[in-house]
Design an enzyme around this catalytic site. Sequence first.
Site, short mmCIF file in Angstrom:
data_model
loop_
_atom_site.label_atom_id
_atom_site.label_comp_id
_atom_site.label_asym_id
_atom_site.label_seq_id
_atom_site.Cartn_x
_atom_site.Cartn_y
_atom_site.Cartn_z
N ASP A 1 1.07 5.68 -13.30
CA ASP A 1 2.00 4.62 -13.71
C ASP A 1 2.59 4.87 -15.10
O ASP A 1 3.42 4.08 -15.55
CB ASP A 1 1.27 3.26 -13.71
CG ASP A 1 0.69 2.92 -12.36
OD1 ASP A 1 1.38 3.12 -11.35
OD2 ASP A 1 -0.47 2.44 -12.30
N PHE B 1 -4.80 10.73 9.65
CA PHE B 1 -3.77 9.69 9.59
C PHE B 1 -2.54 10.22 8.85
O PHE B 1 -2.65 10.90 7.84
CB PHE B 1 -4.32 8.46 8.86
CG PHE B 1 -3.33 7.33 8.74
CD1 PHE B 1 -3.32 6.33 9.70
CD2 PHE B 1 -2.43 7.26 7.70
CE1 PHE B 1 -2.42 5.28 9.60
CE2 PHE B 1 -1.53 6.23 7.60
CZ PHE B 1 -1.52 5.23 8.56
N ASP C 1 2.35 -1.97 -10.09
CA ASP C 1 1.55 -1.15 -9.20
C ASP C 1 0.71 -2.07 -8.31
O ASP C 1 0.58 -3.26 -8.59
CB ASP C 1 0.65 -0.23 -10.05
CG ASP C 1 -0.19 0.68 -9.19
OD1 ASP C 1 0.30 1.16 -8.16
OD2 ASP C 1 -1.36 0.93 -9.55
#
Length: 1177
Positions: free
Chosen positions: A878, A633, A468
């Site tokens: 994760d 964004f 990660d």
Amino acid sequence: MADQIPLYPVRGVAAVAANRKRAAYYSAAGPGSGADWRGRYQLEDESAHLDEMPLMMSEEGFENEESDYHTLPRARITQRKRGLEWFVCDGWKFVCTSCCDWLINICQRKKELKARTVWLGCPEKCEEKHPKNSIKNQKYNVFTFIPGVLYEQFKFFLNLYFLIISCSQFVPALKIGYLYTYWAPLGFVLAVTMMREAIDEFRRFQRDREVNSQLYSKLTVRGKVQVKSSDIQVGDLIIVEKNQRIPSDMVFLRTSEKAGSCFIRTDQLDGETDWKLKVAVSCTQRLPALGDLFSISAYVYAQKPQLDIHSFEGTFTREDSDPPVHESLSIENTLWASTIVASGTVIGVVIYTGKETRSVMNTSNPKNKVGLLDLELNRLTKALFLALVALSVVMVTLQGFVGPWYRNLFRFLLLFSYIIPISLRVNLDMGKAVYGWMMMKDENIPGTVVRTSTIPEELGRLVYLLTDKTGTLTQNEMVFKRLHLGTVSYGVDTMDEIQSHVRDSYSQMHSQAGGNNAGSTPPRKAQSSAPKVRKSVSSRIHEAVKAIVLCHNVTPVYESRAGVSGETEFAEADQDFSDENRTYQASSPDEVALVQWTESVGLTLVSRDLTSMQLKTPGGQVLSFCILQLFPFTSESKRMGIIVRDEATAEITFYLKGADVVMSAVVQYNDWLEEECGNMAREGLRTLVVAKKSLTEEQYQDFESRYTQAKLSMHDRTLKVAAVIESLEREMELLCLTGVEDQLQADVRPTLEMLRNAGIKVWMLTGDKLETATCVAQSSRLVPRTQDTHIFRRVTSRGEAHLELNAFRRKHDCALVISGDSLEVCLKYYEHEFMELACQCPAVVCCRCSPTQKACIVTLLQQHTGRRTCAIGDGGNDVSMIQAADCGIGIEGKEGRQASLAADFSVTQFRHVGRLLVVHGRNSYKRSAALGQFVMHRGLVISTMQAVFSSVFYFASVPLYQGFLMVGYATVYTMFPVFSLVLDQDVKPEMAMLYPELYKDLTKGRSLSFKTFLIWVLISIYQGFLVRLLFPGRFSGWLTPCSRVVGNAPVFSGGILMYGALVLFESEFVHVVAISFTALVLTELLMVALTVRTWHWLMVVAEFLSLGCYVSSLAFLNEYFGIGRVSFGAFLDFTFVTTVTFLWKVSAITVVSCLPLYVLKYLRRKLSPPSYCKLTS
């Protein structure tokens, strides 16, 4: 020239013309085609083009049928075997698997996921039954624990073999020795395994119970009631307080915040530590009181549960109003389970529970991991079993199949069962526990925790490390480093100059405003149409800082005062903008760093809501701005913009900031932007280009009408909205270029370099933006400065993926950067080809990856390469990746301990991974390989001697050594020295860290292979079979009478040991058992010494301790050493053992058995030394 070289193999004359077309096409579509790349994706007849241009990664190409594009890897495999051969080899497995899958599907049919209508506060109106809202991470329940654990143990051939052998001893005709000699080791292994699984399972149960028992406030007609998290149902109205975990997926209805929005922390869901802004449904937010939620008739229509955590489609409908209110719902109106409320109190309606929530759907079920070493030993065990069966059949054949030959066959199988020693599993499991203890006690990697003690050797076999980014490689702490205005650049050392310019600029403006407050508007309007005048540095700095503090999505948050519980005191915060009580929150840490920097230079953001924001100048004056439009964004636009109106001057300004690749076409011509962006990128800084454009009231009104109309469009809404926004993005004034540094974790660069030198390929899988991931990959040296990087363009169809893969195939030795959506398209159509190309890259960066995609990439690597993978992360997003990998490492960081608890190994910092792999992983593998092979050698020696013994005694199925001698041989006499091999090491840890290249040899598996195994087999045969070849009938006169004794069989020794004993002790044959067994024990102790590479004081203690145990046991085990035992009245004469003759002759036998091996080892180290010997010498 490169464009003229054929990219693909020519398969005959007919293919020449097609290859020329392909070469011309690829030449036109190559990277150098500039702006034409968009046009090449517009294919009129996609299938026809693809059929003309097959994507060939190897000698085999695609055929013209479309199905081949989807099934090429599987087609290659399934076409190999057909008919009877296929059924014999693989067909029966396929049939059995299909039948089992069919039965499982019948018994456990998965409910089809459907869209749903959820009435507010009315769970009883739900048309379908929804899953219970409970978290369950346990592998077993009360009924399946024992069967499940036993299945996991006995599905391996080694354990199943031991079980069958042990059970056979309950049959009187097959009984060879005492029951405890078989059941004690097996029972010990099972007891330890079940105890370990029970402890792990109980811990998981406690964690689940803690989460499921959390209390929440449920809103009912009669008021608030407390309910457990596991009792929450779809349709319930749940109140979640600040800093409380959201128990299920909900639609956000109301909040205590006056702005109608709140912040949530999503670090356990997507790995991002930044707070996310969520907006309540406006219809319910406007209701006067909470109780009014039950006075309205409203429902939420939600799409069916799905994996994507970044999107949601739904509608909110209120029926009792005239006309009915319809409000569209998106991702900003949702509160996903396992996120944390960061501000205020929220009320939501539950739409998904339990296994239908986004967090559970993105979490894979934990699997029982088995190390590659265990699988290799399992294969060797099968080979030994075949040798065992073959040897038993040979014995029965030479016996002539007389009498009950099938019983004799099984007795021979039992006699030679020590070929597969039952102590192998015991020694390996105890060794794994020692390796884990060493890792946790290593002072150089403090805080390391071994949570799965069954796979420490996996750390020494890794080829791919998937990591990660946020919180693993980086600290996720942004620091503003550089401001560039074109002609002047400011760094950390010169920020005080910017501060003075800002202070002077605003003090001058304040004095002018005091004289004539309204006079500032006309000059500014005239300025937009007047010819450009070169501005002073001070005014340019002022404009740049103002643009940075206005163009963002940051919200200042004020914590509640001491003594005030519950909600944030916004009324007080509006009046008291105290700096020490303010924190900034945004969806990107870059923006927080920018706003914090503007505060440090004097211009402070003090307040913001959905329609306005306030700034505080260095002089304390508060400036108010009205937010007219906000353009967030996106990964496609790579920029964000905002239109604000200065309430003091009524000036309307459009601010825009974004990546240089898109901003360079938006801003006015300049000659410095591209060069300075390159310079900052080489420093590892994340760059943003800031620009502005002044608008008149008429220009803005025209834009607003076109923008509103585009948003209401039902067809191509996204394209129409983007086109309207782009009409503003023309000839904008370039203000500045900013550089922000993402602080890396300590020693990330040297650790990544060490892993690269060790032959480990590092892939970075992150949920962050492409630009951010690329910048971190370069700054961390995951991608070296000299390395080319290929950024995989965004693809949405098979044709685009086809063309982009061909463009990437022409690149050589370059790192790959690809986004999650493009990756999904490539894997859908070209899974095999993409993985083949990606595995050739020195580094791969995958951005915008969901938790499921991370786990999918790990699985694909395992399937396509067959190599061992390791996943490392620190957040809840994760966990799936960590559980899918062969070896999972969790980091205890800011994102909590969820990844750490789910991992096999837990560390506190990324830099500890280097030592964990190249030192502990390497040692664990090499030690277990030596230990496993030595234990098998120990069993092979005595089994070979048994074979010689039986053949000499006319192939009688009687045991060689009985009772405690067999148990003692594998335990007290040799166990301590053999097990001390877990302390052995070929090089010191410092040397392994200095030369990580030593790690490369481990991935080839040379420490434990069929080659090394055969060497140990030859050693065992040499030490246990030679006498039968050299002296086939010399002692038959002695042995024939003894062969009649079946119930109390004579004891004998074979090989070099047997040969020496019989030659040197012809006159004392009655003592041959003591002689041979003593030489056997001494030989094993010397073989341990031969195997050891670095002596440890405990090894010396173990050698002498075992020797002492054997010598002392001679005094009370005399009945086991007589040649005929009780029938002949034989016993051990202890005084004979102490004679000089006995001692030197036993020593001679032992030397003959071991000396040649020492000589061979010495010669090999001199003539062909291993790599570690070159370093140590």
